[in-house]
Design a protein around this motif. Structure first.
Motif, PDB file in Angstrom:
ATOM      1  N   ILE A   1      10.533  -2.823   2.662  1.00 33.44           N
ATOM      2  CA  ILE A   1      10.833  -3.662   3.825  1.00 33.44           C
ATOM      3  C   ILE A   1       9.682  -4.620   4.083  1.00 33.44           C
ATOM      4  N   SER A   2       8.471  -4.103   4.051  1.00 37.26           N
ATOM      5  CA  SER A   2       7.300  -4.948   4.301  1.00 37.26           C
ATOM      6  C   SER A   2       6.091  -4.379   3.577  1.00 37.26           C
ATOM      7  N   TRP A   3       5.167  -5.268   3.242  1.00 37.52           N
ATOM      8  CA  TRP A   3       3.900  -4.889   2.614  1.00 37.52           C
ATOM      9  C   TRP A   3       2.884  -5.964   2.959  1.00 37.52           C
ATOM     10  N   SER A   4       1.673  -5.569   3.327  1.00 36.29           N
ATOM     11  CA  SER A   4       0.641  -6.556   3.639  1.00 36.29           C
ATOM     12  C   SER A   4      -0.736  -5.913   3.566  1.00 36.29           C
ATOM     13  N   ILE A   5      -1.729  -6.760   3.325  1.00 38.15           N
ATOM     14  CA  ILE A   5      -3.133  -6.369   3.456  1.00 38.15           C
ATOM     15  C   ILE A   5      -3.612  -6.931   4.779  1.00 38.15           C
ATOM     16  N   ASP A   6      -4.103  -6.063   5.657  1.00 40.36           N
ATOM     17  CA  ASP A   6      -4.491  -6.458   7.016  1.00 40.36           C
ATOM     18  C   ASP A   6      -6.009  -6.334   7.161  1.00 40.36           C
ATOM     19  N   ASP A   7      -6.648  -7.400   7.624  1.00 44.46           N
ATOM     20  CA  ASP A   7      -8.112  -7.401   7.738  1.00 44.46           C
ATOM     21  C   ASP A   7      -8.592  -7.064   9.144  1.00 44.46           C
ATOM     22  N   ARG A   8      -7.769  -6.286   9.905  1.00 45.44           N
ATOM     23  CA  ARG A   8      -8.243  -5.863  11.219  1.00 45.44           C
ATOM     24  C   ARG A   8      -9.514  -5.018  11.069  1.00 45.44           C
ATOM     25  N   ILE A   9     -10.355  -5.057  12.071  1.00 45.78           N
ATOM     26  CA  ILE A   9     -11.648  -4.380  12.008  1.00 45.78           C
ATOM     27  C   ILE A   9     -11.450  -2.885  11.788  1.00 45.78           C
ATOM     28  N   ASN A  10     -12.157  -2.331  10.794  1.00 49.37           N
ATOM     29  CA  ASN A  10     -11.982  -0.909  10.498  1.00 49.37           C
ATOM     30  C   ASN A  10     -13.270  -0.208  10.064  1.00 49.37           C
ATOM     31  N   PHE A  11     -14.403  -0.921  10.010  1.00 50.68           N
ATOM     32  CA  PHE A  11     -15.708  -0.335   9.685  1.00 50.68           C
ATOM     33  C   PHE A  11     -15.823   0.132   8.235  1.00 50.68           C
ATOM     34  N   SER A  12     -14.874  -0.257   7.388  1.00 49.69           N
ATOM     35  CA  SER A  12     -14.960   0.009   5.954  1.00 49.69           C
ATOM     36  C   SER A  12     -15.054  -1.326   5.233  1.00 49.69           C
ATOM     37  N   ASP A  13     -15.495  -1.301   3.971  1.00 52.55           N
ATOM     38  CA  ASP A  13     -15.520  -2.550   3.201  1.00 52.55           C
ATOM     39  C   ASP A  13     -14.172  -2.808   2.524  1.00 52.55           C
ATOM     40  N   HIS A  14     -13.182  -1.944   2.774  1.00 54.11           N
ATOM     41  CA  HIS A  14     -11.820  -2.157   2.295  1.00 54.11           C
ATOM     42  C   HIS A  14     -10.912  -2.505   3.469  1.00 54.11           C
ATOM     43  N   ASN A  15      -9.841  -3.224   3.187  1.00 58.07           N
ATOM     44  CA  ASN A  15      -8.862  -3.572   4.213  1.00 58.07           C
ATOM     45  C   ASN A  15      -7.680  -2.608   4.179  1.00 58.07           C
ATOM     46  N   PHE A  16      -6.964  -2.559   5.301  1.00 62.42           N
ATOM     47  CA  PHE A  16      -5.769  -1.724   5.385  1.00 62.42           C
ATOM     48  C   PHE A  16      -4.644  -2.300   4.522  1.00 62.42           C
ATOM     49  N   MET A  17      -3.939  -1.432   3.831  1.00 60.84           N
ATOM     50  CA  MET A  17      -2.676  -1.780   3.185  1.00 60.84           C
ATOM     51  C   MET A  17      -1.569  -1.141   4.029  1.00 60.84           C
ATOM     52  N   ASP A  18      -0.783  -1.966   4.698  1.00 60.52           N
ATOM     53  CA  ASP A  18       0.321  -1.484   5.536  1.00 60.52           C
ATOM     54  C   ASP A  18       1.644  -1.709   4.818  1.00 60.52           C
ATOM     55  N   PHE A  19       2.576  -0.768   4.963  1.00 61.49           N
ATOM     56  CA  PHE A  19       3.851  -0.903   4.256  1.00 61.49           C
ATOM     57  C   PHE A  19       4.938  -0.114   4.973  1.00 61.49           C
ATOM     58  N   GLU A  20       6.170  -0.490   4.681  1.00 57.36           N
ATOM     59  CA  GLU A  20       7.347   0.231   5.170  1.00 57.36           C
ATOM     60  C   GLU A  20       8.416   0.154   4.096  1.00 57.36           C
ATOM     61  N   PHE A  21       9.114   1.262   3.852  1.00 55.36           N
ATOM     62  CA  PHE A  21      10.128   1.245   2.797  1.00 55.36           C
ATOM     63  C   PHE A  21      11.326   2.110   3.156  1.00 55.36           C
ATOM     64  N   PHE A  22      12.471   1.716   2.584  1.00 59.62           N
ATOM     65  CA  PHE A  22      13.696   2.509   2.688  1.00 59.62           C
ATOM     66  C   PHE A  22      13.685   3.589   1.618  1.00 59.62           C
ATOM     67  N   LEU A  23      14.469   4.637   1.843  1.00 62.96           N
ATOM     68  CA  LEU A  23      14.644   5.686   0.840  1.00 62.96           C
ATOM     69  C   LEU A  23      16.048   5.691   0.250  1.00 62.96           C
ATOM     70  N   GLU A  24      16.976   4.914   0.826  1.00 60.94           N
ATOM     71  CA  GLU A  24      18.376   5.016   0.423  1.00 60.94           C
ATOM     72  C   GLU A  24      18.820   3.964  -0.591  1.00 60.94           C
ATOM     73  N   ILE A  25      17.962   3.005  -0.905  1.00 61.84           N
ATOM     74  CA  ILE A  25      18.373   1.921  -1.796  1.00 61.84           C
ATOM     75  C   ILE A  25      18.400   2.408  -3.246  1.00 61.84           C
ATOM     76  N   PHE A  26      18.918   1.568  -4.126  1.00 65.76           N
ATOM     77  CA  PHE A  26      19.117   1.952  -5.521  1.00 65.76           C
ATOM     78  C   PHE A  26      17.808   2.279  -6.215  1.00 65.76           C
ATOM     79  N   LYS A  27      17.883   3.303  -7.054  1.00 67.23           N
ATOM     80  CA  LYS A  27      16.765   3.641  -7.925  1.00 67.23           C
ATOM     81  C   LYS A  27      16.948   2.941  -9.266  1.00 67.23           C
ATOM     82  N   LYS A  28      15.829   2.637  -9.903  1.00 70.70           N
ATOM     83  CA  LYS A  28      15.881   2.080 -11.251  1.00 70.70           C
ATOM     84  C   LYS A  28      16.232   3.172 -12.249  1.00 70.70           C
TER      85      LYS A  28
END
Length: 369
Positions: free
Chosen positions: A275-302
């Motif tokens: 559904i969505s995927w992004s790298i978010d640079d909100r402040i987190n005190f790490s040298d890495h950024n957050f990877m945020d995501f959302e996904f369905f489980l019911e869609i077709f499998k390969k």
């Protein structure tokens, strides 16, 4: 719409599309230089936020129908989604606290963590209501589960690699968190992942990890040697990389620069699941950024591909020596732990096949950080 030299043609009737394709195929210049594609229809989707977790799909569907006169229950399907995040915390307590806060706010069902904050070799800083899946001593990868509907079974649990079998809403999928330190041998670091992918050829698998590998496939940097090794695994196992090469960097350090090294590969899962995927640079005190995501489980499998090794591709002398050492270590196997030894032997065979397969040699310079 024109993209990459292509042209989209709209027609009122589907039969007109077929006529156009038939005529285009008569023109050699078009056939030799262009690919003619008739797109398949896609179901439109909407995402509704703020739905209570205790509502069933049937209840949601009934409420939508009752509140919309033009809607019928046969005309649509209700799909449930899962929200998560991945981040390398760089053993920072502040970053760990922010993850805990986001999860307490109910924004995240689970979190994949690399290099977590630890005290006396244990991951701390999360409420007792959260389930933690980490190795017992100085873990470098693992999961925090916030969704109480997740029925979780541990498949693999080690310092750098954690795999979970998850059941929720009648669906079964596998979550993997992996950390590959930049100083190690990436081929050795990927053996656990490679073994599990072969063991579950038809499973829906979601992988999260800091691979410390660079490639123009998932970022703007040139492909380095580690990137080549990881790409081999991706191609061999038919993985799909969710990352967008135009996203913000997943790693950013004033002294070392930026890099795109945190990845979200999928196996036996369609891109339509995401559904969505992004790298978010909100402040987190790490040298890495957050990877945020959302996904369905019911869609077709390969359709999964089976992994086979050709005996002609093996370095037989090294393979036989490796197998001999494996069998010697199993001499004292006792019946009460036979399952453990079978599991160990299976992993050893897979790893031995991989290590003793003739590799293609590619000479490339390392990418600039």
């Amino acid at each position: 719409m024109i993209k990459k030299g292509g042209i989209v043609i709209n027609t009122d009737l589907e039969e007109n599309i077929d006529k156009l394709i038939k005529e285009f195929k008569k023109i050699h210049e078009i056939v030799n230089n262009y690919e003619i594609i008739k797109p398949l229809p896609r179901k439109p989707r909407i995402v509704i936020y703020g739905v209570y977790n205790d509502l069933t799909k049937d209840e949601v569907q009934e409420n939508l129908v009752s509140q919309n006169n033009d809607m019928t229950s046969e005309g649509f399907e209700v799909l449930s989604s899962v929200q998560g995040l991945h981040i390398n915390l760089n053993h920072a307590k502040g970053a760990s606290d922010i993850v805990a806060r986001d999860m307490l706010n109910g924004e995240v069902d689970f979190a994949s963590l690399n290099d977590p904050y630890i005290f006396e070799s244990k991951v701390i800083g999360f409420p007792l209501s959260f389930r933690k899946y980490f190795f017992d001593y100085q873990p470098k990868a693992g999961f925090i589960i916030n969704n109480h509907d997740f029925n979780v079974f541990t498949l693999e649990l080690s310092r750098f690699f954690v795999a979970l079998d998850v059941q929720v809403g009648g669906k079964i999928f596998i979550l993997i968190s992996i950390y590959c330190p930049p100083s190690g041998d990436l081929e050795d670091q990927l053996l656990c992942l490679r073994s599990l992918l072969i063991k579950f050829p038809s499973g829906m698998i979601f992988i999260f990890g800091d691979f410390n590998a660079k490639s123009s496939i998932w970022g703007p940097r040139d492909t380095d040697k580690r990137g080549e090794i990881l790409l081999d695994l991706i191609i061999e196992n038919d993985l799909l990389i969710v990352n967008d090469s135009k996203s913000l960097p997943s790693y950013s350090c004033p002294s070392k620069g930026q890099s795109w090294i945190d990845l979200f590969p999928l196996k036996n899962v369609s891109c339509d699941n995401i559904i969505s995927w992004s790298i978010d640079d909100r402040i987190n005190f790490s040298d890495h950024n957050f990877m945020d995501f959302e996904f369905f489980l019911e869609i077709f499998k390969k359709i999964p591909k089976k992994k086979n090794w050709k005996t002609s591709d093996l370095n037989w002398f090294d393979f036989k020596a490796s197998i001999s050492s494996i069998s010697d270590s199993m001499e004292n196997c006792e019946m009460d732990i036979v399952d453990f030894f079978v599991h160990k032997f299976q992993n050893a065979i897979v790893n031995s096949c991989w290590k003793n397969t003739r590799k293609r040699i590619t000479i490339r310079k390392n990418a600039i950080w």
